[in-house]
Design an enzyme around this catalytic site. Sequence first.
Site, PDB file in Angstrom:
ATOM      1  N   LYS A 184     -23.249  10.715 -40.166  1.00 57.82           N
ATOM      2  CA  LYS A 184     -22.156  10.559 -39.099  1.00 57.82           C
ATOM      3  C   LYS A 184     -21.175   9.573 -38.060  1.00 57.82           C
ATOM      4  CE  LYS A 184     -22.376  15.387 -39.742  1.00 57.82           C
ATOM      5  NZ  LYS A 184     -23.485  15.517 -40.404  1.00 57.82           N
TER       6      LYS A 184
HETATM    7  C1  LIG Z   1     -19.396  20.503 -41.202  1.00 64.09           C
HETATM    8  C2  LIG Z   1     -20.942  21.155 -40.787  1.00 64.09           C
HETATM    9  N1  LIG Z   1     -21.278  21.786 -39.990  1.00 64.09           N
HETATM   10  C3  LIG Z   1     -22.876  21.899 -40.054  1.00 64.09           C
HETATM   11  C4  LIG Z   1     -23.090  20.240 -40.048  1.00 64.09           C
HETATM   12  C5  LIG Z   1     -24.979  20.601 -39.919  1.00 64.09           C
HETATM   13  O1  LIG Z   1     -25.419  20.129 -39.228  1.00 64.09           O
HETATM   14  P1  LIG Z   1     -27.303  19.008 -38.922  1.00 64.09           P
HETATM   15  O2  LIG Z   1     -27.355  18.208 -40.279  1.00 64.09           O
HETATM   16  O3  LIG Z   1     -27.715  18.031 -38.183  1.00 64.09           O
HETATM   17  O4  LIG Z   1     -28.138  20.457 -38.608  1.00 64.09           O
HETATM   18  C6  LIG Z   1     -22.496  19.552 -41.130  1.00 64.09           C
HETATM   19  C7  LIG Z   1     -23.661  18.042 -40.906  1.00 64.09           C
HETATM   20  O5  LIG Z   1     -23.782  17.824 -42.215  1.00 64.09           O
HETATM   21  C8  LIG Z   1     -21.731  19.924 -40.975  1.00 64.09           C
HETATM   22  O6  LIG Z   1     -20.878  18.658 -41.741  1.00 64.09           O
END
Ligand SMILES: Cc1ncc(COP(=O)(O)O)c(C=O)c1O
Length: 378
Positions: A184
């Site tokens: 990210k």
């Molecule tokens: C659009 C979206 N939603 C939710 C998430 C979930 O985040 P995390 O991987 O930090 O749980 C991501 C992460 O890749 C994402 O790209």
Amino acid sequence: MSDPIPLARPALGPEEERAVLEVLRSGQLSLGPRLREFERAFATLVRAPLASAISSGTAGLHLALRAVGAQEGEEVVTSPFSFVASANAVLYERARPVFADIDPVTLNLDPDAAEAAIGSHTSTLLPVHIFGYPADMAAFEAIARRHGLAIVEDACEALGARHADGVPVGGRGHPAVFGFYANKQLTTGEGGMITLSDPALKQMIDSERNQGRAPNMDWLDHDRLGFNYRLSDIACAVGIAQLSKIEQTLAQRAHVAELYRQALSGIEGLTLPCSDRDGAQRGWFVFVVQLPRGVNRDDAVRALAARAIQSKPYLPAIHLMSYYRERFGHREGQFPVCEDVAARSLALPFFPQMSEGQVARVAQQLASILGQEAAAAT
Ligand SMILES: Cc1ncc(COP(=O)(O)O)c(C=O)c1O
């Protein structure tokens, strides 16, 4: 063989190393001063009144949905073109994710399609700012007002994005969830942040991320169900260090995207990420192209890998994943725009330190694989 070019690479340096060491030496590894400091600095960046750090974007979506009251038997209208976590978080509360098709240009949930998907059980809208391009929140806010719905924004990919009215993504008041996984714009390894404006919701989120304990309660007493969704002070310290140079990181990412745009613009049939329009501004997270129709994407991924370039089909349509098909009876053809994009989209290597030479190499190799050697600008 040329040096491999990875899909993503976090930009970490001595600032992060120093910050981590400081926390390790302080003896307070969780629920310490770095947590509040990170929350305050992040809220300031996106111009949100409040922020709550959590252990992942997924955990943040879960707590944000609970905070706005999404519950069993209700429906949450969302995008099928997202990372699976945005729909999964709805299922954690035994609510139902109801998908609607996406806009073919921005690839975000289409407000008209979303409104048409609203039914008598709909309680919440969950737009996703996909690939860092801001969803049309003004339209979703108008829809939410008309139908009496809550809004949670999935901003996991959208740090640095701005809406047409100049408000940063995450700064509109309703809960917006950011993710800090290693690829990210800002990373804490794993982690996330919910930005919001309602102090009562923040209090609930802060309690639920910490096993349901109110701030003034005894260590072993809990007055509601909670989770362990805390973000450690070690992670928060990394986040603070990352925040201190976020403008530079975002500018580097935007620069790499511009290099790609120039290098790839001559390839026929290739669709590039949409340009910023009407004053909206993307926060660059990934560089995803749509391959020309008729190209076998798996072959392209293999051919790039053989040239030491990592790439990835990104993203698959959620409703066509086996779990969602089996549970909800989804089938091909339900969301044609999403399905067409999902079948052709390919993430290319993208990270802030990517050099002009690396971008040129990716573009040349992609052009050559597509039989258009002459098309990549050098
Ligand atoms: C659009 C979206 N939603 C939710 C998430 C979930 O985040 P995390 O991987 O930090 O749980 C991501 C992460 O890749 C994402 O790209």
